[in-house]
Design an enzyme around this catalytic site. Structure first.
Site, mmCIF file in Angstrom:
data_model
loop_
_atom_site.group_PDB
_atom_site.id
_atom_site.type_symbol
_atom_site.label_atom_id
_atom_site.label_comp_id
_atom_site.label_asym_id
_atom_site.label_seq_id
_atom_site.Cartn_x
_atom_site.Cartn_y
_atom_site.Cartn_z
ATOM 1 N N ARG A 166 -14.991 -91.045 3.453
ATOM 2 C CA ARG A 166 -13.769 -90.228 3.584
ATOM 3 C C ARG A 166 -12.944 -90.621 4.811
ATOM 4 O O ARG A 166 -12.331 -89.766 5.473
ATOM 5 C CB ARG A 166 -14.095 -88.736 3.687
ATOM 6 N N SER A 238 -14.480 -79.434 -0.715
ATOM 7 C CA SER A 238 -15.489 -79.433 0.357
ATOM 8 C C SER A 238 -14.801 -79.294 1.708
ATOM 9 O O SER A 238 -13.945 -80.114 2.041
ATOM 10 C CB SER A 238 -16.270 -80.747 0.352
ATOM 11 N N GLU A 334 -13.982 -81.945 6.759
ATOM 12 C CA GLU A 334 -13.357 -83.001 5.945
ATOM 13 C C GLU A 334 -11.867 -82.663 5.823
ATOM 14 O O GLU A 334 -11.003 -83.524 5.815
ATOM 15 C CB GLU A 334 -14.008 -83.043 4.551
HETATM 16 C C1 LIG Z 1 -11.143 -78.355 -5.909
HETATM 17 C C2 LIG Z 1 -11.135 -79.633 -5.087
HETATM 18 C C3 LIG Z 1 -12.024 -80.657 -5.389
HETATM 19 C C4 LIG Z 1 -12.024 -81.850 -4.628
HETATM 20 N N1 LIG Z 1 -12.910 -82.829 -4.962
HETATM 21 C C5 LIG Z 1 -12.924 -83.983 -4.250
HETATM 22 C C6 LIG Z 1 -13.832 -85.039 -4.599
HETATM 23 O O1 LIG Z 1 -14.591 -84.947 -5.550
HETATM 24 N N2 LIG Z 1 -13.810 -86.155 -3.825
HETATM 25 C C7 LIG Z 1 -12.955 -86.311 -2.765
HETATM 26 O O2 LIG Z 1 -12.980 -87.364 -2.125
HETATM 27 N N3 LIG Z 1 -12.085 -85.338 -2.431
HETATM 28 C C8 LIG Z 1 -12.044 -84.188 -3.141
HETATM 29 N N4 LIG Z 1 -11.171 -83.195 -2.808
HETATM 30 C C9 LIG Z 1 -10.265 -83.386 -1.660
HETATM 31 C C10 LIG Z 1 -8.868 -83.923 -2.088
HETATM 32 O O3 LIG Z 1 -8.733 -83.901 -3.477
HETATM 33 C C11 LIG Z 1 -8.634 -85.368 -1.592
HETATM 34 O O4 LIG Z 1 -8.774 -85.440 -0.197
HETATM 35 C C12 LIG Z 1 -7.253 -85.885 -2.015
HETATM 36 O O5 LIG Z 1 -7.145 -87.263 -1.779
HETATM 37 C C13 LIG Z 1 -6.108 -85.164 -1.301
HETATM 38 O O6 LIG Z 1 -4.911 -85.484 -1.999
HETATM 39 P P1 LIG Z 1 -3.579 -84.701 -1.703
HETATM 40 O O7 LIG Z 1 -2.476 -85.363 -2.463
HETATM 41 O O8 LIG Z 1 -3.757 -83.270 -1.934
HETATM 42 O O9 LIG Z 1 -3.396 -85.034 -0.148
HETATM 43 P P2 LIG Z 1 -2.988 -84.073 1.040
HETATM 44 O O10 LIG Z 1 -4.042 -83.035 1.246
HETATM 45 O O11 LIG Z 1 -1.588 -83.628 0.854
HETATM 46 O O12 LIG Z 1 -3.063 -85.116 2.251
HETATM 47 C C14 LIG Z 1 -4.302 -85.690 2.630
HETATM 48 C C15 LIG Z 1 -4.048 -86.748 3.717
HETATM 49 O O13 LIG Z 1 -3.300 -87.823 3.154
HETATM 50 C C16 LIG Z 1 -2.101 -88.030 3.913
HETATM 51 N N5 LIG Z 1 -1.089 -88.514 2.958
HETATM 52 C C17 LIG Z 1 -0.708 -87.963 1.784
HETATM 53 N N6 LIG Z 1 0.210 -88.760 1.175
HETATM 54 C C18 LIG Z 1 0.415 -89.825 2.004
HETATM 55 C C19 LIG Z 1 1.265 -90.987 1.964
HETATM 56 N N7 LIG Z 1 2.087 -91.247 0.951
HETATM 57 N N8 LIG Z 1 1.222 -91.843 3.021
HETATM 58 C C20 LIG Z 1 0.410 -91.624 4.084
HETATM 59 N N9 LIG Z 1 -0.404 -90.548 4.181
HETATM 60 C C21 LIG Z 1 -0.403 -89.671 3.144
HETATM 61 C C22 LIG Z 1 -1.796 -86.680 4.519
HETATM 62 O O14 LIG Z 1 -0.963 -86.788 5.668
HETATM 63 C C23 LIG Z 1 -3.192 -86.227 4.883
HETATM 64 O O15 LIG Z 1 -3.632 -86.879 6.044
HETATM 65 C C24 LIG Z 1 -11.125 -82.000 -3.545
HETATM 66 C C25 LIG Z 1 -10.201 -80.976 -3.258
HETATM 67 C C26 LIG Z 1 -10.197 -79.799 -4.021
HETATM 68 C C27 LIG Z 1 -9.210 -78.730 -3.715
#
Ligand SMILES: Cc1cc2nc3c(=O)[nH]c(=O)nc-3n(C[C@H](O)[C@H](O)[C@H](O)COP(=O)(O)OP(=O)(O)OC[C@H]3O[C@@H](n4cnc5c(N)ncnc54)[C@H](O)[C@@H]3O)c2cc1C
Length: 339
Positions: A166, A238, A334
């Protein structure tokens, strides 16, 4: 001309359902638009937060005094292909699961185990998302970005992204300095099932043949039965990383806690499920005001409705301190705390 909006509610841009406001907010649909936004004098003087679905963010202040940037680049293109494999390029604003659905539909192998992970492609590149034995880094070829200060485009080959559990170069020292615009993936045209995780293989075979569709459907089924639907209950999945400790320390733990579950981590270390540590300390299903710990998943903190980011943060701190007291293990979040 892209408009930079003022005072935008972030309620629909974070899955915890925290009602914070962004001082400025802009969505770009091309590299040229992104550069225009970053070139703006007020943007240059303020913190910039790229946001996808906010499924890994916790806003702890009512206001984010900076610029929230959202990618609207959502196209998928085939860059090149041969009989064996292909390179697909996907825009950073495309929903991750739409990308996975596309690859499964077309018969391209590699992304299927990451079905239904929330968020967008750009964030997946930052987070190195992982699930069911596969990580983002296993299928990425390169990540394209715009450097915030110079506005120069860069293409980072996977080795330059320094992917770990991660983590990536985008999350470390350079956080917020690289805005991801697209990602190139290397996918296989031949079957490459990865079914070694837990009981995944048995679950897929129960459904039928080992093919892309059955793997995706099986994983979607398991995920839906285990994880909260963030449209009903606010959460960010998580909340903590699974701590990694030395083998020597783990052997000491086993004497005192023979039931302690564990997995082998990189370089001979041992990963302990944070959920087990939290549950052991009695937090599973607990509720403090509107913040709580999920009743079936101790690693998932939830907003039961109307919780402030600070309430969830306080609950996280209380969990950290009881795990530290009981096990002398530090739990690192995380989820990214913004505030
Ligand atoms: C129910 C649930 C289940 C999940 N299951 C998993 C799993 O199985 N495995 C896992 O790894 N994660 C999991 N996650 C966590 C999450 O899905 C990941 O971390 C995902 O990649 C976040 O995507 P987001 O678009 O919501 O990013 P955000 O939360 O909006 O941003 C996350 C990070 O990415 C950065 N970011 C976003 N877009 C850009 C861009 N274009 N350029 C530069 N930086 C950027 C943000 O600044 C921040 O630092 C889960 C979350 C939930 C709510």
């Amino acid at each position: 001309m892209t408009t930079i909006k003022r005072k935008v509610s972030l309620l629909e841009y974070n899955t915890f359902g925290i009602d914070a406001t962004a001082e400025y907010f802009a969505e770009y649909h091309s590299i040229a638009e992104l550069r225009d936004i970053l070139h703006d004098a007020k943007v240059q003087s303020l913190p910039v937060l790229p946001v996808g679905c906010g499924s890994n963010l916790l806003f702890t202040s009512d206001n984010f005094e900076g610029v929230v940037l959202r990618s609207g680049i959502r196209d998928i293109n085939c860059v090149r292909e041969n009989d064996e494999e292909l390179i697909l390029e996907a825009g950073s604003g495309l929903m991750w699961d739409d990308f996975v659905a596309y690859t499964v539909e077309k018969g391209f192998w590699g992304a299927e185990n990451l079905s239904l992970v929330p968020g967008v492609v750009g964030a997946a590149a930052v987070q190195n998302i992982g699930a069911y034995g596969v990580e983002f880094k296993d299928i990425v070829q390169s990540v394209k970005t715009i450097e915030r200060k110079s506005l120069e485009p860069r293409t980072l080959p996977v080795e330059a992204c320094r992917y770990g559990y991660r983590s990536s170069i985008f999350k470390q020292k350079t956080h917020g300095q690289h805005i991801v615009t697209s990602v190139q993936f290397r996918l296989s045209k031949h079957p490459r099932p990865q079914l070694g995780y837990g009981h995944l293989e048995a679950a897929v075979r129960e459904r039928g043949k080992v093919n892309l569709r059955n793997i995706r459907e099986t994983i979607i089924g398991i995920r839906r039965s285990k994880l909260p639907d963030t449209r009903q209950t606010g959460s960010a999945g998580s909340f903590f990383l699974n701590p990694v400790i030395s083998e020597e320390r783990f052997r000491e733990f086993l004497q005192k806690y023979p039931a302690m579950p564990h997995y082998t981590a990189e370089s001979g270390k041992v990963k302990i499920p944070a959920a087990w540590l939290i549950e052991y300390c009695g937090w599973k299903g607990k509720r403090v005001g509107a913040a709580g710990v999920h009743e079936h998943q101790a690693l998932v903190l939830v907003n039961h409705g109307g919780a402030k980011g600070q309430e969830i943060l306080q609950l996280a701190r209380d969990i950290q301190s009881s795990v530290s007291k009981q096990f002398d293990i530090r739990l690192d979040p995380e989820v990214e705390i913004i505030g």
